[in-house]
Enzyme design. Structure first.
Site, PDB file in Angstrom:
ATOM      1  N   GLY A 192      36.512 -15.398  12.699  1.00  0.00           N
ATOM      2  CA  GLY A 192      36.776 -14.862  14.031  1.00  0.00           C
ATOM      3  C   GLY A 192      36.245 -13.445  14.126  1.00  0.00           C
ATOM      4  CG  HIS A 454      11.425   1.840  32.512  1.00  0.00           C
ATOM      5  ND1 HIS A 454      11.413   0.618  31.876  1.00  0.00           N
ATOM      6  CD2 HIS A 454      10.346   2.537  32.073  1.00  0.00           C
ATOM      7  CE1 HIS A 454      10.360   0.578  31.074  1.00  0.00           C
ATOM      8  NE2 HIS A 454       9.690   1.728  31.173  1.00  0.00           N
TER       9      HIS A 454
END
Ligand SMILES: Cc1cc2nc3c(=O)[nH]c(=O)nc-3n(C[C@H](O)[C@H](O)[C@H](O)COP(=O)(O)OP(=O)(O)OC[C@H]3O[C@@H](n4cnc5c(N)ncnc54)[C@H](O)[C@@H]3O)c2cc1C
Length: 475
Positions: A192, A454
């Site tokens: 997990g 960007h």
């Protein structure tokens, strides 16, 4: 005479301390009772999360990631490192410092918000008129009453049947965060979140790590595409992940732990480790709370039984976080804490379980919010899917970390975003945009039309939104 409060919170983990702060902000006289202590006996509020969970695990993940980068990634940047070594004691000391900063931060927040803190165990002791009597035992022993009580006692690790946790050879999460030397061979039972994060820490530092998982499918709660990619990447990194195993006899000696198990084909196997981490889930923590004294109802699995709004069977007694149903996540506990304090104030506190993000802080990180593709299929929901790989993202290339992708699922008719699944760099941060979009009921087109900086990893999310409509620009 008992000190009386409008609100008494039992447990000072992320659920409890946040509930206390919000209650105090709303004008209630508020107390928070928490029993966690530091090595020197001083209080250590923050619960599992701060002391032996989210915070220390991320500290060790960071340290071990630096070590791995220095050993494996720096050279490509023209940085040569000679004589690289890890001083585990110093790494642990840094982790302890980070934990202590968080403990102190919570004590400061209590002062700032006028929350009265009691260091000790809080137990229901009956009623005093309409108020609940709470007995505090320990360093801050006191008798107090609360018109409202919020139970936020959290969870404790589950042990393998018949195998005692000694935190020497067989470790729970606390032991896994305090290993003092790099084990040559480390076993982890349970693939997990905790098992994968802890396995990653010690693998990066040089351990040979074997993860044994009973379930047949790897990361069954995650989107299948993400789980598949994760298994591929983790295996390549060197984690030996064995699915579908049945643990048999576990033999603990002074120096080693031997685990006999049947593998997925049923064949008998045996593996010997220097240490074994047991991370097979957590159980609700109600010991010492005095639930029986007042008839606080627990469900068949031992969780405090609550309705959708965290009300228990007792008037003005609420329960939140790991000790109640729902995902065992710190931010889910916090949201429930805020919502309950607001409900006590007559407001409409709200937690949307569908937009609770899930994160696994491995490398690459894994994060998701909303429905998986297999859940949508099972529910017969018509959807469109779009994916964008980090390999085509300029920032990821500059980082030198191009593993993984962003995958978006949107309703076929309305285009409303139903789920976002990320495996890749900074997935834990990127998922916030998806959660916000889903809370606002955004369509994939909404995200596709929003200007993203960007170069940034978040452009991969925008491109995944564009991919839903089959019009990626950079792929
Ligand atoms: C190794 C590990 C890593 C994790 N990483 C993450 C992660 O990255 N992100 C995430 O979201 N979740 C993570 N979790 C889960 C997260 O820690 C829990 O979901 C979260 O701590 C639950 O908060 P809580 O307030 O319900 O309970 P807890 O944090 O367990 O706090 C409960 C507090 O109540 C105290 N207490 C109990 N009974 C009493 C009493 N009767 N009187 C007084 N005090 C009492 C306890 O000692 C404890 O201090 C991690 C867990 C582990 C073990």
């Amino acid at each position: 005479m008992a000190q009386s409060f409008d609100v008494v919170v039992i447990g000072g983990g992320p659920g409890g301390y946040i509930a206390a702060i919000r209650a105090a902000q709303l004008g209630f006289t508020t107390a928070c009772v928490d029993d966690w202590s530091r090595a020197d006996g001083k209080p250590a509020p923050g619960g599992t999360c701060t002391n032996v969970g989210c915070i220390p695990s991320k500290a060790l993940l960071q340290s071990s990631e630096h070590y791995e980068h220095a050993g494996h990634s720096f050279a490509a940047h023209g940085i040569d490192v000679k004589g690289l070594s890890i001083d585990v004691a110093r790494m642990l000391a840094r982790k302890e410092k980070v934990v202590a900063q968080n403990n102190d931060g919570i004590l400061y927040l209590f002062k700032k918000n006028k929350v009265t803190f009691f260091h000790g165990m809080g137990a229901f002791a009956g009623k005093d008129g309409d108020a609940w009597k709470i007995s505090v035992t320990g360093p801050g022993a006191a008798e107090i009453t609360g018109r409202h009580v919020i139970v936020a006692t959290g969870s404790r690790p589950r042990a393998l049947p018949g195998v005692a946790i000694d935190n020497e050879r067989v470790l729970d999460n606390a032991g896994a965060l305090a290993i003092t030397d790099v084990p040559a061979k480390l076993g982890v039972v349970g693939a997990g979140v905790i098992g994968l994060e802890m396995g990653s820490v010690w693998r990066r530092l040089g351990s040979e790590v074997t993860v044994l998982e009973a379930l047949p499918a790897f990361l069954g709660a995650a989107d299948e595409a993400v789980a598949k990619e994760a298994l591929k990447v983790f295996t390549k990194q060197g984690l030996a992940i064995r699915m579908g195993v049945k643990i048999g006899k576990v033999t603990v000696t002074a120096k080693a732990v031997t685990v006999d198990y049947a593998d997925a084909t049923g064949a008998a196997q045996s593996a010997t480790f220097d240490r074994l981490i047991v991370s097979i889930g957590r159980l609700p923590h109600t010991a010492g709370l005095g639930a029986d004294t007042v008839g606080l109802k627990l469900d068949e699995r031992g969780f405090v039984a609550v309705d959708a709004e965290c009300r228990t069977n007792l008037a003005n007694v609420w329960a939140i976080g790991d000790v109640v149903r729902g995902p065992m996540l710190a931010h889910k506990a916090e949201e429930e804490g805020v919502a309950v304090a607001e409900r006590i104030a007559g407001q409409h506190g709200h937690v949307d379980f569908n937009t609770v993000p899930w994160v696994i802080y491995t490398s690459p990180e894994i994060a998701w919010v909303g429905q998986t593709e297999q859940q949508l299929k099972a529910a017969g929901v018509a959807y469109r899917a779009g994916s964008f790989p980090f390999a085509a993202n300029g920032r990821a290339r500059a980082l030198g970390d191009t593993t993984g992708f962003v995958k978006m699922l949107a309703d076929a008719k309305t285009d409303r975003i139903l789920g976002v699944h990320i495996i890749g760099p900074m997935a834990s941060e990127l998922i916030a945009e998806a959660a916000v979009a889903m809370e606002f009921g955004a369509a994939s087109e909404d995200l596709a039309r929003i200007c993203h900086a960007h170069p940034s990893l978040s452009e991969a999310t925008k491109e995944a939104a564009l991919a839903v409509d089959k019009r990626t620009l950079n792929l």
